[in-house]
Design a protein around this motif. Structure first.
Motif, PDB file in Angstrom:
ATOM      1  N   GLY A 167       2.159 -12.252  12.856  1.00 17.06           N
ATOM      2  CA  GLY A 167       1.509 -11.379  11.889  1.00 17.06           C
ATOM      3  C   GLY A 167       1.317  -9.960  12.361  1.00 17.06           C
TER       4      GLY A 167
ATOM      5  N   SER B 225       8.594  -8.938  12.105  1.00 15.48           N
ATOM      6  CA  SER B 225       9.614  -9.163  11.073  1.00 15.48           C
ATOM      7  C   SER B 225       9.661  -7.993  10.108  1.00 15.48           C
ATOM      8  CB  SER B 225       9.316 -10.442  10.293  1.00 15.48           C
ATOM      9  OG  SER B 225       9.329 -11.532  11.159  1.00 15.48           O
ATOM     10  N   THR B 226       8.503  -7.485   9.762  1.00 15.05           N
ATOM     11  CA  THR B 226       8.465  -6.345   8.844  1.00 15.05           C
ATOM     12  C   THR B 226       9.258  -5.179   9.418  1.00 15.05           C
ATOM     13  OG1 THR B 226       6.294  -7.040   8.079  1.00 15.05           O
ATOM     14  CG2 THR B 226       6.926  -4.762   7.613  1.00 15.05           C
TER      15      THR B 226
HETATM   16  N1  LIG Z   1       6.008 -10.358   1.569  1.00 15.21           N
HETATM   17  C1  LIG Z   1       4.787 -10.061   2.043  1.00 15.21           C
HETATM   18  N2  LIG Z   1       3.786  -9.759   1.185  1.00 15.21           N
HETATM   19  C2  LIG Z   1       2.555  -9.461   1.651  1.00 15.21           C
HETATM   20  N3  LIG Z   1       2.226  -9.431   2.933  1.00 15.21           N
HETATM   21  C3  LIG Z   1       3.160  -9.728   3.846  1.00 15.21           C
HETATM   22  C4  LIG Z   1       4.498 -10.053   3.440  1.00 15.21           C
HETATM   23  N4  LIG Z   1       5.236 -10.294   4.551  1.00 15.21           N
HETATM   24  C5  LIG Z   1       4.408 -10.125   5.590  1.00 15.21           C
HETATM   25  N5  LIG Z   1       3.158  -9.781   5.176  1.00 15.21           N
HETATM   26  C6  LIG Z   1       1.999  -9.491   6.030  1.00 15.21           C
HETATM   27  O1  LIG Z   1       2.339  -8.430   6.886  1.00 15.21           O
HETATM   28  C7  LIG Z   1       1.894  -8.685   8.200  1.00 15.21           C
HETATM   29  C8  LIG Z   1       3.068  -8.657   9.168  1.00 15.21           C
HETATM   30  O2  LIG Z   1       3.909  -9.744   8.861  1.00 15.21           O
HETATM   31  P1  LIG Z   1       5.251 -10.044   9.662  1.00 15.21           P
HETATM   32  O3  LIG Z   1       6.002  -8.786   9.784  1.00 15.21           O
HETATM   33  O4  LIG Z   1       5.933 -11.169   8.986  1.00 15.21           O
HETATM   34  O5  LIG Z   1       4.693 -10.500  11.078  1.00 15.21           O
HETATM   35  P2  LIG Z   1       5.421 -11.226  12.295  1.00 15.21           P
HETATM   36  O6  LIG Z   1       6.866 -11.315  11.994  1.00 15.21           O
HETATM   37  O7  LIG Z   1       5.107 -10.372  13.451  1.00 15.21           O
HETATM   38  O8  LIG Z   1       4.777 -12.557  12.430  1.00 15.21           O
HETATM   39  C9  LIG Z   1       1.182 -10.013   8.158  1.00 15.21           C
HETATM   40  O9  LIG Z   1      -0.203  -9.766   8.079  1.00 15.21           O
HETATM   41  C10 LIG Z   1       1.684 -10.667   6.920  1.00 15.21           C
HETATM   42  O10 LIG Z   1       0.692 -11.474   6.356  1.00 15.21           O
END
Ligand SMILES: Nc1ncnc2c1ncn2[C@@H]1O[C@H](COP(=O)(O)OP(=O)(O)O)[C@@H](O)[C@H]1O
Ligand SMILES: [Mg+2]
Lengths: 272, 290
Positions: free
Chosen positions: A61, A65-66
């Protein structure tokens, strides 16, 4: 020299620590990403260098990934996403209307956590990318398919069943097939989002070996949960926490003498 | 052993077996009913299942009556219904699933489409009469009836296609977009190949509904006794269910046998179509199983 100096100032500390000056493929400056009102990435500055493996580590989180999905703009498929800041790929701005996503993605492949081959034959999976980019010639496709499968160290295992369904392969083979599928478009960069977290240790090892060989040809940005993996395969590592970059350095440096106490705590398993 | 627990357990087991009997009997009754129906139709109709049934037109004399016009009419009707309804249905489903932004409007439209699937067929008949027969001057032609039937089964095809498209895992879309594919390439090369089996299944089942429907044809004023074959989409025609309905309501008992023979023909067509539907469904299910 002034150019380099300017650049270094613009990009910030992270690049200065990079002893061997390499050509940047991706440069990120002041990147912010919001999902609705949730601020997922905060003011990210990061450079990804050519023909290097950049590992992105951090707890769940934290935005790994973002960040990766911003690099090929897949992040925009989520609802209500808002992006600000500047990201360049090989010197070209990629955000907004600056570049068609199809063009960007034809130079940037992506490998996902769960292997996602198409429900097609092994051959068709690898030929998919070249085909959508307009290559119709059968001989050429054959060459690309064989070449990509060889690079992905999968050729010997599948050469007798090229026209059988990809779903007949094991999970690890499917993941290497997905890497071969990326290689078939001859990408500049491959983005990998925890590519081995769904695999067994033997398959993980094979994928890591594969990364070590293809990094001579392509730049790799890899998100991983596995600290050992990051230290084994990457040249540089960026540590993300709560949507921010805490530290980014050469992998050996970051793991041996981290600057920030939070990095130290994380790599020693004290949280995350 | 705790005595109380034993009693309680036994009670549960008894209840279980009572339920098993109850449900078993219900299914059994249904099967018996269907068997009787089939036996009745078969006994009456088999005697009339000869070549003349297929080569003769309708007639006042039961021994000469055949369903040539009706069979050709039904086939011509389907020649309109299948392309029209599949084209519009699949396009709408693709639009709703892949292109349309998910908001209140599209949710409202989707809800209405699902509700249309439950509207009685006679209402579609009236719609066809107003729009196709009268406003577009198509009268009681094959085209008018075909378009009406297409509208009738469109909701079913759209909903079935939407479900099929939705069942294509998102990670396949990601893989495709991640390679730089456009939306159209992703639809034609990833989504359609993975969902066409289920789409066909839903479509074929809806075609069998269109073949069996009588009410819209009656509303459109489709004739029954026709002594010629249709010459084109604008000529009039008759269809199997119309023909059977007409035979069944005639007073002479011999016509009841002809009607039974007609029902057998109709059932054979429907069962064959359903077999195809099941075949495509199994193939589709196999395909996406990783
Ligand atoms: N499609 C989405 N809509 C809303 N919030 C999201 C979405 N994807 C990720 N998030 C939020 O953005 C944050 C970063 O997520 P992410 O990039 O998936 O983290 P990681 O890959 O490091 O576990 C998290 O708090 C997650 O809940
Ligand atoms: Mg993640």
């Amino acid at each position: 020299m002034t150019l380099i100096k300017d650049r270094k100032e613009k990009i910030g500390l992270h690049v200065m620590k990079n002893e061997n000056w390499k050509k940047p493929v991706y440069e990120t400056n002041g990147l912010n990403v919001w999902y609705g009102t949730s601020h997922a990435l905060k003011n990210i500055d990061l450079t990804i260098n050519e023909k290097e493996v950049t590992a992105i580590i951090g707890p769940s989180g934290c935005g790994k990934s973002t960040y990766l999905k911003t690099l090929n703009r897949m992040v925009e498929t989520a609802r209500d996403v808002h992006i600000s800041g500047n990201v360049t790929f090989m010197g070209n701005a990629i955000l907004g209307k600056a570049m068609p996503v199809e063009l960007l993605r034809s130079k940037v492949g992506m490998v996902f956590q769960k292997p996602n081959p198409f429900p097609k034959s092994i051959y068709e999976n690898v030929a998919f990318g070249p085909r959508i980019h307009g290559i119709r010639n059968k001989v050429m496709l054959d060459v690309i398919v064989e070449d990509s499968l060889r690079k992905a160290a999968l050729w010997d295992e599948v050469k007798d069943r090229l026209h059988k369904s990809a779903y007949g392969l094991s999970g690890g083979q499917q993941q290497r097939l997905c890497i071969a599928r990326c290689l078939a478009i001859d990408p500049e960069v491959i983005l990998m989002d925890e590519p081995t977290s769904a695999l067994d240790p033997v398959s993980t090892h094979k994928v890591e070996e594969l990364i070590a060989t293809i990094k001579n040809d392509v730049t790799i940005a890899i998100v991983t949960h596995n600290m050992q993996q990051a230290s084994r395969i990457s040249d540089r590592t960026a540590f993300f926490l709560n949507g921010e970059i805490v530290e980014c350095d050469r992998t050996s440096t970051l793991f041996s003498t981290p600057e920030d106490s939070r990095t130290n705590d994380y790599i020693n398993g004290r949280f995350g | 052993m705790d005595n109380n627990l034993l009693i309680k357990t036994n009670r549960r087991i008894v209840k279980d077996s009572i339920m098993k009997w109850l449900f078993g009997t219900a299914s059994f009754l249904l099967i018996v009913l269907i068997a009787f129906l089939f036996y009745g139709i078969g006994a009456d109709g088999v005697g009339r299942l000869n070549l003349s049934l297929f080569t003769n037109f309708g007639s006042r004399f039961p021994e000469q009556a055949g369903l040539k016009a009706a069979l050709v009419g039904t086939l011509s009707l389907m020649a309109v219904v299948i392309p029209v309804s599949m084209f519009i249905g699949i396009c709408s489903a693709i639009y709703l699933e892949e292109y349309a932004v998910k908001n209140k409007w599209t949710a409202f439209i989707e809800m209405n489409i699902s509700n249309l699937a439950g509207v009685p067929s006679v209402v579609f008949g009236l719609l066809g009469l107003t729009v196709f027969s009268r406003a577009l001057f198509l009268g009681n032609s094959i085209l008018a009836a075909g378009l009406t039937m297409s509208v009738l089964i469109l909701p079913i095809i759209i909903v079935a296609s939407q479900e099929a498209i939705r069942s294509v895992p998102d990670n396949l879309r990601e893989a495709s977009y991640g390679m730089g594919a456009t939306k159209w390439q992703t639809i034609t090369q990833v989504i359609m190949p993975s969902s066409i089996g289920s789409i066909l299944t839903g479509s074929i089942l809806s075609f069998s509904r269109a073949i069996g429907e009588t009410a819209p044809l009656i509303v459109l004023g489709i004739p029954v006794i026709i002594q010629f074959l249709p010459t084109g989409p604008l000529s009039t025609f008759t269809a199997l269910p119309m023909q059977i309905y007409d035979w069944a309501k005639r007073p002479q008992p011999e016509f009841a046998d002809v009607a039974s023979a007609g029902i057998i023909v109709l059932l054979v067509i429907l069962v064959t179509m359903n077999a195809f539907a099941i075949y495509f469904r199994n193939k589709a299910m196999k395909k996406l199983q990783n």
